[in-house]
Design a protein around this motif. Structure first.
Motif, PDB file in Angstrom:
ATOM      1  N   PRO A   1       0.836  -1.193   0.000  1.00 27.13           N
ATOM      2  CA  PRO A   1       0.000   0.000   0.000  1.00 27.13           C
ATOM      3  C   PRO A   1       0.881   1.256   0.000  1.00 27.13           C
ATOM      4  CG  PRO A   1      -0.559  -1.478   1.817  1.00 27.13           C
ATOM      5  CD  PRO A   1       0.770  -1.893   1.282  1.00 27.13           C
ATOM      6  N   VAL A   2       0.485   2.255  -0.773  1.00 26.43           N
ATOM      7  CA  VAL A   2       1.169   3.541  -0.788  1.00 26.43           C
ATOM      8  C   VAL A   2       0.124   4.643  -0.680  1.00 26.43           C
ATOM      9  CG1 VAL A   2       3.051   2.642  -2.209  1.00 26.43           C
ATOM     10  CG2 VAL A   2       1.123   3.815  -3.309  1.00 26.43           C
ATOM     11  N   HIS A   3       0.583   5.837  -0.301  1.00 26.82           N
ATOM     12  CA  HIS A   3      -0.282   7.009  -0.246  1.00 26.82           C
ATOM     13  C   HIS A   3       0.258   8.061  -1.202  1.00 26.82           C
ATOM     14  CE1 HIS A   3      -1.384   5.837   4.182  1.00 26.82           C
ATOM     15  NE2 HIS A   3      -1.969   5.061   3.291  1.00 26.82           N
ATOM     16  N   LEU A   4      -0.637   8.658  -1.971  1.00 28.60           N
ATOM     17  CA  LEU A   4      -0.292   9.786  -2.831  1.00 28.60           C
ATOM     18  C   LEU A   4      -0.889  11.037  -2.206  1.00 28.60           C
ATOM     19  CD1 LEU A   4      -1.012   8.125  -6.287  1.00 28.60           C
ATOM     20  CD2 LEU A   4       1.229   8.756  -5.402  1.00 28.60           C
ATOM     21  N   MET A   5      -0.079  12.088  -2.106  1.00 25.24           N
ATOM     22  CA  MET A   5      -0.502  13.315  -1.434  1.00 25.24           C
ATOM     23  C   MET A   5       0.003  14.517  -2.211  1.00 25.24           C
ATOM     24  SD  MET A   5       0.284  14.380   2.551  1.00 25.24           S
ATOM     25  CE  MET A   5      -0.433  12.864   3.192  1.00 25.24           C
TER      26      MET A   5
ATOM     27  N   SER B   1       9.713   8.356   2.856  1.00 27.61           N
ATOM     28  CA  SER B   1       9.429   7.339   3.870  1.00 27.61           C
ATOM     29  C   SER B   1      10.109   7.694   5.173  1.00 27.61           C
ATOM     30  CB  SER B   1       9.915   5.954   3.409  1.00 27.61           C
ATOM     31  OG  SER B   1      11.299   5.806   3.658  1.00 27.61           O
ATOM     32  N   GLY B   2       9.609   7.089   6.245  1.00 24.58           N
ATOM     33  CA  GLY B   2      10.279   7.150   7.530  1.00 24.58           C
ATOM     34  C   GLY B   2      11.280   6.012   7.637  1.00 24.58           C
ATOM     35  N   GLY B   3      11.474   5.523   8.870  1.00 26.29           N
ATOM     36  CA  GLY B   3      12.516   4.529   9.081  1.00 26.29           C
ATOM     37  C   GLY B   3      11.989   3.204   9.565  1.00 26.29           C
ATOM     38  N   VAL B   4      12.692   2.578  10.524  1.00 24.59           N
ATOM     39  CA  VAL B   4      12.313   1.242  10.968  1.00 24.59           C
ATOM     40  C   VAL B   4      11.156   1.259  11.958  1.00 24.59           C
ATOM     41  CG1 VAL B   4      14.522   0.098  10.555  1.00 24.59           C
ATOM     42  CG2 VAL B   4      14.132   1.260  12.729  1.00 24.59           C
ATOM     43  N   ASP B   5      10.849   2.402  12.562  1.00 21.30           N
ATOM     44  CA  ASP B   5       9.782   2.401  13.557  1.00 21.30           C
ATOM     45  C   ASP B   5       8.796   3.559  13.430  1.00 21.30           C
ATOM     46  OD1 ASP B   5      11.163   4.606  14.688  1.00 21.30           O
ATOM     47  OD2 ASP B   5      12.287   3.303  16.034  1.00 21.30           O
ATOM     48  N   SER B   6       9.013   4.472  12.504  1.00 23.28           N
ATOM     49  CA  SER B   6       8.069   5.572  12.257  1.00 23.28           C
ATOM     50  C   SER B   6       7.705   5.531  10.781  1.00 23.28           C
ATOM     51  CB  SER B   6       8.694   6.919  12.627  1.00 23.28           C
ATOM     52  OG  SER B   6       8.973   6.970  14.012  1.00 23.28           O
TER      53      SER B   6
ATOM     54  N   PHE C   1       5.461   5.612   1.375  1.00 21.53           N
ATOM     55  CA  PHE C   1       5.502   4.160   1.492  1.00 21.53           C
ATOM     56  C   PHE C   1       6.226   3.767   2.772  1.00 21.53           C
ATOM     57  CE2 PHE C   1       9.382   5.548  -0.458  1.00 21.53           C
ATOM     58  CZ  PHE C   1      10.363   4.675  -0.017  1.00 21.53           C
ATOM     59  N   ASP C   2       6.049   2.516   3.171  1.00 17.33           N
ATOM     60  CA  ASP C   2       6.806   1.948   4.280  1.00 17.33           C
ATOM     61  C   ASP C   2       7.956   1.118   3.724  1.00 17.33           C
ATOM     62  OD1 ASP C   2       5.001   3.003   6.144  1.00 17.33           O
ATOM     63  OD2 ASP C   2       3.741   1.205   6.100  1.00 17.33           O
TER      64      ASP C   2
ATOM     65  N   PHE D   1      13.100  11.439  -0.543  1.00 21.92           N
ATOM     66  CA  PHE D   1      13.350  11.996   0.786  1.00 21.92           C
ATOM     67  C   PHE D   1      13.192  10.871   1.795  1.00 21.92           C
ATOM     68  CE2 PHE D   1      11.278  14.782   4.314  1.00 21.92           C
ATOM     69  CZ  PHE D   1      12.467  14.798   5.030  1.00 21.92           C
ATOM     70  N   GLY D   2      14.267  10.539   2.504  1.00 17.40           N
ATOM     71  CA  GLY D   2      14.217   9.478   3.492  1.00 17.40           C
ATOM     72  C   GLY D   2      14.613   9.967   4.868  1.00 17.40           C
ATOM     73  N   ILE D   3      13.881   9.513   5.887  1.00 17.57           N
ATOM     74  CA  ILE D   3      14.138   9.868   7.271  1.00 17.57           C
ATOM     75  C   ILE D   3      14.642   8.639   8.011  1.00 17.57           C
ATOM     76  CG2 ILE D   3      13.099  10.701   9.416  1.00 17.57           C
ATOM     77  CD1 ILE D   3      11.031  12.197   7.756  1.00 17.57           C
ATOM     78  N   SER D   4      15.732   8.775   8.764  1.00 14.13           N
ATOM     79  CA  SER D   4      16.321   7.686   9.532  1.00 14.13           C
ATOM     80  C   SER D   4      16.711   6.551   8.586  1.00 14.13           C
ATOM     81  CB  SER D   4      15.357   7.244  10.638  1.00 14.13           C
ATOM     82  OG  SER D   4      16.003   6.394  11.558  1.00 14.13           O
ATOM     83  N   MET D   5      16.232   5.309   8.797  1.00 14.13           N
ATOM     84  CA  MET D   5      16.603   4.229   7.885  1.00 14.13           C
ATOM     85  C   MET D   5      16.100   4.516   6.477  1.00 14.13           C
ATOM     86  SD  MET D   5      18.447   1.554   7.929  1.00 14.13           S
ATOM     87  CE  MET D   5      18.863   0.260   6.747  1.00 14.13           C
ATOM     88  N   GLY D   6      15.030   5.275   6.368  1.00 14.26           N
ATOM     89  CA  GLY D   6      14.618   5.729   5.041  1.00 14.26           C
ATOM     90  C   GLY D   6      15.704   6.549   4.388  1.00 14.26           C
ATOM     91  N   GLY D   7      16.503   7.253   5.220  1.00 12.50           N
ATOM     92  CA  GLY D   7      17.627   8.016   4.698  1.00 12.50           C
ATOM     93  C   GLY D   7      18.728   7.134   4.141  1.00 12.50           C
ATOM     94  N   TYR D   8      18.843   5.917   4.665  1.00 10.40           N
ATOM     95  CA  TYR D   8      19.793   4.975   4.054  1.00 10.40           C
ATOM     96  C   TYR D   8      19.407   4.733   2.601  1.00 10.40           C
ATOM     97  CZ  TYR D   8      21.710   0.517   2.576  1.00 10.40           C
ATOM     98  OH  TYR D   8      22.314  -0.465   1.837  1.00 10.40           O
ATOM     99  N   TYR D   9      18.115   4.491   2.373  1.00 11.29           N
ATOM    100  CA  TYR D   9      17.678   4.173   1.017  1.00 11.29           C
ATOM    101  C   TYR D   9      17.656   5.404   0.115  1.00 11.29           C
ATOM    102  CZ  TYR D   9      16.584  -0.557   2.477  1.00 11.29           C
ATOM    103  OH  TYR D   9      16.680  -1.853   2.935  1.00 11.29           O
ATOM    104  N   SER D  10      17.365   6.605   0.668  1.00 12.16           N
ATOM    105  CA  SER D  10      17.445   7.799  -0.178  1.00 12.16           C
ATOM    106  C   SER D  10      18.892   8.127  -0.498  1.00 12.16           C
ATOM    107  CB  SER D  10      16.726   8.992   0.468  1.00 12.16           C
ATOM    108  OG  SER D  10      17.316   9.380   1.694  1.00 12.16           O
ATOM    109  N   ALA D  11      19.816   7.838   0.447  1.00 14.90           N
ATOM    110  CA  ALA D  11      21.236   7.998   0.143  1.00 14.90           C
ATOM    111  C   ALA D  11      21.635   7.058  -0.986  1.00 14.90           C
ATOM    112  CB  ALA D  11      22.080   7.721   1.387  1.00 14.90           C
TER     113      ALA D  11
END
Length: 350
Positions: free
Chosen positions: A123-127, A142-147, A170-171, A210-220
């Motif tokens: 599932p994804v959200h479009l905004m 996306s956020g990371g491993v817990d947000s 997305f998660d 744009f990735g936050i926390s572990m999401g930042g690993y994947y955006s990097a």
């Protein structure tokens, strides 16, 4: 199979209080904090019980957005047992009920992407801001491993209203509504590459990440490989975070262990073997990156400062450490967003 592990809930309140009070009144958070005495049992005094009770009160009063946020904390920090998974389902239900009141255009849909020789559906959200043209850029986020995507709604809403871009939320694999796929460097990246390919078909072809926390690993990873046209890394681990001998704080060993697909908290050897594959040094050694903005708090207990500063001096890359704050600059999040929003606006539309 998911697993629980010893965890003092008051440690989580100590670390996450600034994040909790971004979307819920401090008085409500304080009341739950005073009531919680144990982490896993679903009974009075239990984390999931007390947060769910707050969420149910909001839901009964028709405050679906607040209910979704409280259920988001009820299922935090990992879908380690049945009550946590139930809380996630209730969060999704309340979030969808809240959506007609959002000040942004919102759509929830399922996407199928290539995955390990087959396909995976998530599932994804479009905004987007109201009236955004169809031929606008698209920003994966996306956020990371817990947000996860619903937890960070306020951040996404702020971005959608400020940017001439459509957000694709997305998660990560191993988390949230994508927890059925284990988090691996290549598998998680393959899911994102499928989302990037989809994103290029629904706008003008320009795609950011744009990735936050572990999401930042994947955006990097997306930015360093040039898979996207622009990338923002907020608090992302990239190299030294995965080095041998690294420890965890605030229950992150269990959170990460669940995301990686372990059946119990991994031992040091298992953890280091799994982490070695995440190291982005091979991509850091290349010079093909898209324009990148790399930001974190100066005092992060999870991600070494090196993993931000290692980007200094790269082509088309800006690096910022926000002083007097920690992981993802959460206690000074407004300052971080004041850097990120104008940078993204310029990177996506020129």
């Amino acid at each position: 199979m998911p697993f629980t592990w010893p965890l003092d809930p008051q440690d989580l309140f100590a670390e996450r209080y600034p994040q909790m009070t971004l979307a819920l009144p401090a008085a409500e958070v304080d009341a739950v904090r005073a009531a919680v005495t144990e982490m896993w049992p679903d009974r009075p005094g239990g984390w999931v019980y007390e947060w769910s009770a707050l969420a149910a009160r909001h839901a009964a009063a028709g405050r679906h957005r607040e209910a979704a946020q409280a259920y988001g904390w009820a299922k935090f920090p990992s879908l380690a047992d049945g009550p946590k998974r139930t809380a996630l389902a209730r969060q999704v239900e309340q979030y969808v009920l809240a959506a007609p009141g959002f000040p942004v255009e919102f759509e929830r849909r399922s996407l199928t992407v290539p995955y390990r020789g087959g396909t995976a559906t998530l599932p994804v959200h479009l905004m987007a801001a109201p009236g955004l043209p169809a031929d606008a850029p698209v920003l994966l986020a996306s956020g990371g491993v817990d947000s996860w995507k619903a937890d960070l709604h306020g951040v996404w809403e702020q971005l959608a209203l400020a940017l001439p871009a459509r957000l694709l939320l997305f998660d990560l694999a191993g988390t949230g509504e994508t927890a059925h796929l284990p988090m691996t460097p290549d598998g998680g990246a393959e899911v994102i590459e499928g989302l990037i390919a989809f994103a290029r078909t629904i706008g003008n072809g320009t795609v950011g990440h744009f990735g936050i926390s572990m999401g930042g690993y994947y955006s990097a990873r997306s930015g360093l490989s040039g898979t996207v046209d622009a990338a923002v890394v907020l608090g992302g681990p990239v190299e030294r975070s995965f080095a041998p001998g690294r420890g965890f704080a605030f229950g992150m060993d269990g959170i990460v262990g669940n995301a990686l697909g372990f059946d119990e908290v991994p031992g040091r050897a298992e953890r280091e073997e799994a982490f070695a594959a995440f190291d982005l040094r091979p991509l850091l050694d290349l010079a093909v990156n898209a324009p990148m903005l790399v930001v974190n708090g100066e005092d992060d207990v999870h991600v070494p400062r090196h993993d931000t500063l290692v980007f200094a001096g790269r082509r088309a890359t800006r690096v910022e450490l926000v002083p007097d704050t920690g992981h993802c600059a959460v206690s000074r999040f407004g300052e971080a967003m004041a850097l990120i929003v104008p940078w993204l606006r310029l990177a996506l539309i020129g």
